[in-house]
Design a protein around this motif. Structure first.
Motif, PDB file in Angstrom:
ATOM      1  N   LEU A 173     -47.234 -18.786 -35.400  1.00 56.59           N
ATOM      2  CA  LEU A 173     -45.818 -18.457 -35.582  1.00 56.59           C
ATOM      3  C   LEU A 173     -44.960 -19.704 -35.809  1.00 56.59           C
ATOM      4  O   LEU A 173     -44.036 -19.690 -36.621  1.00 56.59           O
ATOM      5  CB  LEU A 173     -45.296 -17.702 -34.354  1.00 56.59           C
ATOM      6  N   GLU A 174     -45.260 -20.782 -35.094  1.00 54.54           N
ATOM      7  CA  GLU A 174     -44.431 -21.983 -35.164  1.00 54.54           C
ATOM      8  C   GLU A 174     -44.459 -22.613 -36.553  1.00 54.54           C
ATOM      9  O   GLU A 174     -43.425 -23.042 -37.078  1.00 54.54           O
ATOM     10  CB  GLU A 174     -44.868 -23.005 -34.111  1.00 54.54           C
ATOM     11  N   LYS A 175     -45.638 -22.659 -37.168  1.00 60.82           N
ATOM     12  CA  LYS A 175     -45.745 -23.268 -38.505  1.00 60.82           C
ATOM     13  C   LYS A 175     -44.966 -22.462 -39.540  1.00 60.82           C
ATOM     14  O   LYS A 175     -44.295 -23.025 -40.402  1.00 60.82           O
ATOM     15  CB  LYS A 175     -47.222 -23.377 -38.923  1.00 60.82           C
ATOM     16  N   THR A 176     -45.054 -21.142 -39.447  1.00 55.37           N
ATOM     17  CA  THR A 176     -44.327 -20.299 -40.394  1.00 55.37           C
ATOM     18  C   THR A 176     -42.827 -20.394 -40.151  1.00 55.37           C
ATOM     19  O   THR A 176     -42.034 -20.482 -41.104  1.00 55.37           O
ATOM     20  CB  THR A 176     -44.820 -18.840 -40.294  1.00 55.37           C
ATOM     21  N   ALA A 177     -42.407 -20.408 -38.889  1.00 54.06           N
ATOM     22  CA  ALA A 177     -40.986 -20.549 -38.568  1.00 54.06           C
ATOM     23  C   ALA A 177     -40.452 -21.891 -39.060  1.00 54.06           C
ATOM     24  O   ALA A 177     -39.327 -21.983 -39.585  1.00 54.06           O
ATOM     25  CB  ALA A 177     -40.770 -20.408 -37.066  1.00 54.06           C
ATOM     26  N   ASP A 178     -41.255 -22.945 -38.922  1.00 59.12           N
ATOM     27  CA  ASP A 178     -40.865 -24.282 -39.382  1.00 59.12           C
ATOM     28  C   ASP A 178     -40.678 -24.287 -40.907  1.00 59.12           C
ATOM     29  O   ASP A 178     -39.739 -24.901 -41.431  1.00 59.12           O
ATOM     30  CB  ASP A 178     -41.925 -25.303 -38.974  1.00 59.12           C
ATOM     31  N   PHE A 179     -41.562 -23.594 -41.622  1.00 59.94           N
ATOM     32  CA  PHE A 179     -41.437 -23.481 -43.079  1.00 59.94           C
ATOM     33  C   PHE A 179     -40.097 -22.853 -43.453  1.00 59.94           C
ATOM     34  O   PHE A 179     -39.359 -23.393 -44.294  1.00 59.94           O
ATOM     35  CB  PHE A 179     -42.588 -22.640 -43.641  1.00 59.94           C
ATOM     36  N   PHE A 180     -39.782 -21.725 -42.868  1.00 62.38           N
ATOM     37  CA  PHE A 180     -38.539 -21.040 -43.226  1.00 62.38           C
ATOM     38  C   PHE A 180     -37.309 -21.875 -42.873  1.00 62.38           C
ATOM     39  O   PHE A 180     -36.327 -21.890 -43.621  1.00 62.38           O
ATOM     40  CB  PHE A 180     -38.465 -19.664 -42.554  1.00 62.38           C
ATOM     41  N   LYS A 181     -37.371 -22.578 -41.760  1.00 60.13           N
ATOM     42  CA  LYS A 181     -36.223 -23.393 -41.344  1.00 60.13           C
ATOM     43  C   LYS A 181     -36.045 -24.599 -42.263  1.00 60.13           C
ATOM     44  O   LYS A 181     -34.951 -24.864 -42.768  1.00 60.13           O
ATOM     45  CB  LYS A 181     -36.403 -23.848 -39.890  1.00 60.13           C
ATOM     46  N   ARG A 182     -37.118 -25.346 -42.479  1.00 57.13           N
ATOM     47  CA  ARG A 182     -37.003 -26.581 -43.258  1.00 57.13           C
ATOM     48  C   ARG A 182     -36.774 -26.308 -44.740  1.00 57.13           C
ATOM     49  O   ARG A 182     -35.996 -27.002 -45.391  1.00 57.13           O
ATOM     50  CB  ARG A 182     -38.261 -27.438 -43.081  1.00 57.13           C
ATOM     51  N   TYR A 183     -37.444 -25.282 -45.257  1.00 58.21           N
ATOM     52  CA  TYR A 183     -37.360 -25.025 -46.691  1.00 58.21           C
ATOM     53  C   TYR A 183     -36.123 -24.224 -47.073  1.00 58.21           C
ATOM     54  O   TYR A 183     -35.464 -24.511 -48.070  1.00 58.21           O
ATOM     55  CB  TYR A 183     -38.635 -24.320 -47.159  1.00 58.21           C
ATOM     56  N   LEU A 184     -35.791 -23.213 -46.270  1.00 65.74           N
ATOM     57  CA  LEU A 184     -34.722 -22.285 -46.652  1.00 65.74           C
ATOM     58  C   LEU A 184     -33.548 -22.255 -45.674  1.00 65.74           C
ATOM     59  O   LEU A 184     -32.564 -21.560 -45.922  1.00 65.74           O
ATOM     60  CB  LEU A 184     -35.311 -20.874 -46.789  1.00 65.74           C
ATOM     61  N   ASP A 185     -33.692 -22.976 -44.554  1.00 69.18           N
ATOM     62  CA  ASP A 185     -32.682 -22.968 -43.495  1.00 69.18           C
ATOM     63  C   ASP A 185     -32.487 -21.572 -42.916  1.00 69.18           C
ATOM     64  O   ASP A 185     -31.367 -21.166 -42.590  1.00 69.18           O
ATOM     65  CB  ASP A 185     -31.345 -23.536 -43.983  1.00 69.18           C
ATOM     66  N   TRP A 186     -33.581 -20.840 -42.812  1.00 73.89           N
ATOM     67  CA  TRP A 186     -33.575 -19.512 -42.194  1.00 73.89           C
ATOM     68  C   TRP A 186     -34.129 -19.633 -40.776  1.00 73.89           C
ATOM     69  O   TRP A 186     -35.206 -20.198 -40.572  1.00 73.89           O
ATOM     70  CB  TRP A 186     -34.442 -18.533 -42.968  1.00 73.89           C
ATOM     71  N   ASP A 187     -33.414 -19.100 -39.819  1.00 74.44           N
ATOM     72  CA  ASP A 187     -33.829 -19.168 -38.421  1.00 74.44           C
ATOM     73  C   ASP A 187     -34.575 -17.909 -37.999  1.00 74.44           C
ATOM     74  O   ASP A 187     -34.135 -16.791 -38.303  1.00 74.44           O
ATOM     75  CB  ASP A 187     -32.601 -19.331 -37.515  1.00 74.44           C
ATOM     76  N   VAL A 188     -35.680 -18.109 -37.304  1.00 74.99           N
ATOM     77  CA  VAL A 188     -36.403 -16.988 -36.705  1.00 74.99           C
ATOM     78  C   VAL A 188     -35.851 -16.793 -35.300  1.00 74.99           C
ATOM     79  O   VAL A 188     -35.943 -17.682 -34.451  1.00 74.99           O
ATOM     80  CB  VAL A 188     -37.923 -17.257 -36.637  1.00 74.99           C
ATOM     81  N   VAL A 189     -35.245 -15.639 -35.054  1.00 73.95           N
ATOM     82  CA  VAL A 189     -34.672 -15.325 -33.745  1.00 73.95           C
ATOM     83  C   VAL A 189     -35.302 -14.037 -33.248  1.00 73.95           C
ATOM     84  O   VAL A 189     -35.207 -12.999 -33.905  1.00 73.95           O
ATOM     85  CB  VAL A 189     -33.134 -15.170 -33.830  1.00 73.95           C
TER      86      VAL A 189
END
Length: 295
Positions: A157-173
């Protein structure tokens, strides 16, 4: 602008597929074409009247397709949104068609013929604009509005969440990415190291809407700079696309809002003939002769 652009899956039986998505769910068959990576494979598109981005569900037709195995990573569920005060209509429609559906609050859960989990979610939004309404037996104020959600299942989960945050600035909440008031992604951790295998009802990719070619090129450059797993950037004719594998292994697409599905056939007759985008048009005879046998 919608957050989702389209979602693409695999189906075994084209007749069942067309009947379910057009006759039962009331979507328009907006494009009958081929898989551009494998010109022997049919590719069907369903959506609102114009096939506008955010409304489209597509299927690659693969005869003799085997069972899918959703294991170490996979995409799952087609979440669709329906207008305010339409849930009872849809519950009755599904019941009358013999489709078993479970209601939970403002949602209906059921399966399509390939055992894809489909979710209809009633949202506060009003009905489709009249120019987007499909001419069928479903009242305009009850017709499906477009895509609402899908699920990513990943081992880390952490690697995928990091992708969305760094690449698209989308937060997993709390396991979700809120894309808009009525669109979201759900992210789940898988429980097995066994390798997934595509089959009936597998989701090949989910696509997100990008304003234009310039915005897509910016995303491409950013993916290069951040060293993400880029598959390709390519024109599909109907839109331009960037494909990336997120760290969990699922394929994501970023697709432009235009030019749309009327580049090779008129709006009034979308989906009624076998269409090929301009760059495949000169191969029509060869492609038609080599399509996988279906039916």
């Amino acid at each position: 602008m919608p957050a989702f652009h389209h979602i693409s899956l695999l189906t075994k039986d084209r007749n069942q597929n067309v009947a379910f998505y057009t006759e039962l769910l009331g979507m328009r068959f907006v494009k009958n074409t081929v898989n551009q990576e494998n010109n022997r494979m049919l590719h069907y598109y369903y959506g609102d009247y114009t096939g506008s981005p955010g409304s489209v569900v597509t299927f690659f037709v693969v005869p003799h397709l085997g069972q899918r195995y959703d294991h170490d990573h996979f995409l799952a569920t087609i979440g669709l949104k329906i207008p305010n005060n339409s849930l009872n209509y849809w519950q009755e429609r599904l019941e009358n068609a013999g489709v078993a559906a479970t209601q939970q609050e403002n949602q209906l859960f059921f399966d399509d013929p390939d055992n894809v989990a489909v979710i209809l979610t009633e949202v506060p939004e009003g009905p489709l604009k009249s120019k987007l309404q499909v001419k069928n037996d479903i009242p305009g104020d009850k017709q499906i509005l477009g895509l609402a959600s899908t699920q990513l299942h990943v081992a880390d989960l952490e690697k995928t969440a990091d992708f969305f945050k760094r690449y698209l600035d989308w937060d997993v909440v709390a396991g979700q990415i809120k894309l808009s008031e009525s669109e979201h992604l759900e992210i789940y951790q898988t429980k097995t190291p066994e390798k997934m295998r595509m089959g009936r009802g597998s989701i090949d990719h989910v696509a997100f809407a990008v304003k234009d070619d310039a915005a897509l090129d910016d995303l491409y450059k950013k993916a290069q700079e951040q060293n993400w797993n880029i598959e390709e950037i390519i024109s599909r004719g109907y839109f331009k696309s960037l494909y990336i594998r997120e760290p969990g292994g699922n394929r994501l697409e970023f697709a432009t809002m235009s030019p749309g599905f009327t580049i090779d056939e008129p709006l009034e007759t979308l989906g009624e003939s076998f269409a090929l985008p301009p760059f495949l048009a000169d191969k029509r005879a060869e492609i038609e002769a080599n399509l996988y046998p279906v039916d």
